[in-house]
Design a protein around this motif. Structure first.
Motif, short mmCIF file in Angstrom:
data_model
loop_
_atom_site.label_atom_id
_atom_site.label_comp_id
_atom_site.label_asym_id
_atom_site.label_seq_id
_atom_site.Cartn_x
_atom_site.Cartn_y
_atom_site.Cartn_z
N LEU A 151 0.80 -1.23 0.00
CA LEU A 151 0.00 0.00 0.00
C LEU A 151 0.83 1.28 0.00
N ARG A 152 1.99 1.24 0.66
CA ARG A 152 2.77 2.47 0.75
C ARG A 152 3.94 2.52 -0.23
N VAL A 153 4.01 1.57 -1.14
CA VAL A 153 5.08 1.59 -2.14
C VAL A 153 4.82 2.74 -3.11
N PRO A 154 5.79 3.66 -3.24
CA PRO A 154 5.54 4.81 -4.13
C PRO A 154 5.51 4.42 -5.60
N GLY A 155 4.47 4.86 -6.30
CA GLY A 155 4.43 4.79 -7.76
C GLY A 155 5.04 6.07 -8.31
N SER A 156 4.72 6.42 -9.57
CA SER A 156 5.32 7.63 -10.14
C SER A 156 4.94 8.86 -9.35
N ASP A 157 3.65 8.99 -8.98
CA ASP A 157 3.33 10.18 -8.20
C ASP A 157 2.38 9.95 -7.03
N THR A 158 2.01 8.74 -6.76
CA THR A 158 1.19 8.52 -5.57
C THR A 158 1.38 7.06 -5.11
N ASP A 159 0.56 6.60 -4.15
CA ASP A 159 0.61 5.20 -3.74
C ASP A 159 -0.82 4.72 -3.48
N LEU A 160 -0.98 3.41 -3.27
CA LEU A 160 -2.32 2.83 -3.10
C LEU A 160 -3.02 3.42 -1.88
N PHE A 161 -2.24 3.70 -0.85
CA PHE A 161 -2.80 4.26 0.37
C PHE A 161 -3.50 5.59 0.08
N THR A 162 -2.84 6.41 -0.75
CA THR A 162 -3.41 7.72 -1.10
C THR A 162 -4.65 7.55 -1.96
N VAL A 163 -4.59 6.59 -2.90
CA VAL A 163 -5.77 6.31 -3.74
C VAL A 163 -6.95 5.94 -2.84
N LYS A 164 -6.67 5.14 -1.81
CA LYS A 164 -7.72 4.74 -0.86
C LYS A 164 -8.25 5.97 -0.10
N ALA A 165 -7.33 6.81 0.35
CA ALA A 165 -7.73 8.01 1.10
C ALA A 165 -8.61 8.93 0.24
N ARG A 166 -8.37 8.90 -1.08
CA ARG A 166 -9.16 9.74 -1.99
C ARG A 166 -10.47 9.09 -2.40
N GLY A 167 -10.78 7.94 -1.82
CA GLY A 167 -12.07 7.32 -2.08
C GLY A 167 -12.03 6.04 -2.90
N GLY A 168 -10.85 5.64 -3.33
CA GLY A 168 -10.74 4.36 -4.05
C GLY A 168 -11.05 3.20 -3.11
N ASP A 169 -11.67 2.14 -3.65
CA ASP A 169 -12.01 1.00 -2.80
C ASP A 169 -10.83 0.02 -2.79
N VAL A 170 -9.85 0.32 -1.95
CA VAL A 170 -8.65 -0.51 -1.84
C VAL A 170 -8.73 -1.30 -0.54
N ARG A 171 -8.61 -2.62 -0.64
CA ARG A 171 -8.74 -3.44 0.57
C ARG A 171 -7.51 -4.32 0.77
#
Ligand code: SF4
Lengths: 88, 381
Positions: free
Chosen positions: B93-113
Motif C-alpha cells: 500500500l505504501r510503495v511509491p508509484g510515479s506520483d502517488t501510492d495505493l494508500f493515497t488512492v484509498k484516502a481519496r475514495g478508491g475502494d482498496v482493501r
C-alpha cells in the motif's frame, strides 16, 4: 507477505471441496487453506504463506538439527579441554 | 513458540559462532538472497557478531522492493476506477508509484482493501457480483501457489468479475544475474528456505555447476542462519562448491509437488523487469494463455503504460549488493520509512528499512562498531 512462520494445526474442515484449517501461531489463530498439503493432520506444525500451508515442519529433523548442534558443541568442548591438558 | 524459540538458543548460537570463527581463515562475502533473512541478520546483530568472518551482501529477495514502478502505476490506475474493489497484501500500500501510492488512492475514495489471503479477494468477488474485484498478485515462489489457487477457485465458481494484476518474480534467475554481474563480489549464496519449500532444492543444482559457488538452503531463525553460514564457510575454506540444505525440517528436495503442478498450469515463465535492476530474462511468471481471461492488464487495458525510475533512489544498487543503504545520500534524511523514496525503505523485507529500523546508520568503514550487549544478548533480542 513473504515471511512464513510455523503454526500448529488445531482444526480441519472442508469448504466446498477445499480443505481448510485453523492454525495457531502462539496464541493468534488464522484460517488457512490446505489445498497443497493433502496429508497433514491436527497437531502438526506447518509453515504458512499468504493464507496457504506450504510445508510441514518435520519435528524429527528439527530435533536432530538441535541435537547435532549440542553434540558438536560438547565434542568441541571436550577436544578443547584435551588440548589444554596436552598443552600444559 | 515451538520451533521458533528453540532455534534462538543463545548458547547454541555461541557455539555456532565459535565454530565459524575457528573455520574461517579470512573474511568471506556471502549473499543472503531473501529480505526476511536480511531483517533477521540485522535484527539479531549476526552481521556484527560475524564482522571478522563474513561480509553479508543483501540480495534482491524482497517482492515489495522489486515490483516494477510501471506495475505499481498500473495498480494505481485500476484501483482508482469506481467499479473496482482493489485487493492487495498490506505491504504494497505504501510503495511509491510515479506520483502517488495505493494508500493515497484509498484516502481519496478508491475502494482498496488489504487481504491476508488471495482467497479473501475471491470471496469478495462472490459477495459483490456488481463490482470488479482485482487482486494484486505479486511476490516470489512463496506467494505464487496461493495466487494460482485464487484463479483456479474463481474459475471453478464461474466468477466473471474477478481478475489479477500479476507481477510474479523468480529467485534463481535473479541469483544468476547477481553471480554474472560485472563487479560481483558474492562468493556463496544463502538460498531462501521458504522458496525451496515450494520449488525444492533441485532448481539450484544448475546454478552451483554454472557459477561454481556454494549455495546453502537456509532458514530464518538465528541458529538457522548461523548454520547456513557455517556450511558456506566450510565449503569456501575447502575450495568446494556444492548445494547444501541447512533447513531440513521444512525443505524437501522436490519441494511441494501439488503446488508445483498448479503453478505450471496457471502461470508461464516470462521476462520480468525488476525495480531498480532492469529486465532479467525468464525471471517472472505471468498468467498462462489459458488463464488470460483473468488478466487485469488486459481487462483494464493498462498493459502499454511505461515509466522511468526516479534518479535520487539508488535501490537498484542496494538490491544488487553494490551499495550499503547508509551509503545512499538520501538514507535517513530525505528517505525514511515514514516518507520513503524507494521501495527498499517501505517493505518489512527491504534492506534500507532494516538498516533504518535497527539503527545501522554508519556509512561503510564505520559499520562494525562494538556491540556492548554481547553475543548472547544480541541473539536473544
Ligand atoms: S535509502 Fe531510500 S533513496 Fe536511498 S536507496 Fe534506500 S530507498 Fe532508495
Amino acid at each position: 507477505m513473504c515471511l512464513g512462520i510455523p503454526g500448529r494445526i488445531i482444526e480441519i474442515w472442508d469448504d466446498r471441496g477445499t480443505r481448510m484449517a485453523l492454525v495457531d501461531f502462539g496464541g493468534v489463530t488464522r484460517t488457512v487453506c490446505l489445498a497443497y498439503l493433502s496429508d497433514v493432520t491436527v497437531g502438526q506444525y506447518t509453515i504458512i504463506h499468504a493464507g496457504f500451508a506450504l510445508t510441514t515442519v518435520d519435528e524429527d529433523a528439527a530435533r536432530q538439527t538441535l541435537a547435532m548442534f549440542r553434540e558438536l558443541g560438547l565434542l568441541d568442548e571436550e577436544l578443547g579441554a584435551a588440548e589444554a591438558e596436552v598443552g600444559r | 513458540m515451538k520451533y521458533l524459540t528453540e532455534f534462538r538458543d543463545p548458547e547454541l548460537a555461541r557455539w555456532l559462532l565459535d565454530a565459524i570463527a575457528a573455520t574461517a581463515s579470512r573474511r568471506w562475502t556471502l549473499m543472503e538472497v531473501c529480505g526476511g533473512q536480511t531483517h533477521a541478520i540485522i535484527r539479531h546483530g549476526l552481521d556484527q557478531l560475524l564482522a571478522d568472518q563474513v561480509e553479508f551482501i543483501h540480495g534482491p529477495g524482497c517482492p515489495v522492493c522489486v515490483t516494477p514502478l510501471e506495475t505499481i502505476d498500473r495498480a494505481l490506475a485500476i484501483a482508482a476506477r469506481p467499479e473496482v474493489i482493489f485487493c492487495s497484501f498490506g505491504d504494497m500500500l505504501r510503495v511509491p508509484g510515479s506520483d502517488t501510492d495505493l494508500f493515497t488512492v484509498k484516502a481519496r475514495g478508491g475502494d482498496v482493501r488489504v487481504v491476508y489471503s488471495p482467497l479473501d479477494a475471491v470471496h469478495l468477488a462472490e459477495a459483490h457480483p456488481d463490482r470488479q474485484v482485482v487482486f494484486f498478485a505479486v511476490g516470489f515462489e512463496t506467494t505464487a501457489p496461493a495466487n494460482a489457487l485464487a484463479a483456479v477457485t474463481a474459475r471453478r465458481r464461474r466468477l466473471a468479475n474477478f481478475s489479477m494484476l500479476v507481477s510474479h518474480v523468480l529467485v534463481p534467475p535473479a541469483m544468476s544475474a547477481v553471480a554474472t554481474a560485472p563487479g560481483n563480489r558474492v562468493e556463496a549464496f544463502l538460498a531462501a528456505g521458504h522458496v525451496c519449500t515450494v520449488m525444492g532444492t533441485e532448481q539450484y543444482e544448475p546454478l552451483v555447476a554454472a557459477h561454481r559457488m556454494p549455495i546453502v538452503v537456509t532458514g530464518f531463525e538465528p541458529l538457522d542462519l548461523l548454520d547456513g553460514v557455517r556450511h558456506a564457510v566450510a565449503q569456501l575454506e575447502a575450495g568446494r562448491a556444492e548445494l547444501a540444505n541447512a533447513y531440513r525440517r521444512a525443505v524437501q528436495p522436490e519441494g511441494n509437488p501439488a503446488a508445483r503442478a498448479i503453478l505450471a498450469e496457471v502461470f508461464t515463465v516470462c521476462d520480468r523487469a525488476w525495480r531498480g535492476i532492469g529486465t532479467i530474462p525468464d525471471s517472472g511468471w505471468r498468467l498462462a494463455d489459458a488463464w488470460r481471461d483473468f488478466d487485469a492488464e488486459i481487462r483494464f487495458d493498462v498493459g502499454g503504460l511505461t515509466v522511468a525510475e526516479p534518479a535520487a533512489c539508488r535501490s537498484g544498487a542496494v538490491l544488487q549488493g553494490l551499495l550499503r543503504p547508509p551509503d545512499c545520500a538520501a538514507f535517513g534524511t530525505s528517505c525514511t520509512p515514514r516518507r520513503p523514496l524507494g521501495a527498499t525503505m517501505v517493505s518489512a523485507e527491504g534492506a534500507c528499512a532494516a538498516y533504518f529500523q535497527y539503527r545501522r546508520l554508519a556509512p561503510a568503514g564505520r559499520a562494525h562498531t562494538s556491540d556492548s550487549a554481547g553475543p548472547a544478548a544480541a541473539v536473544e533480542a
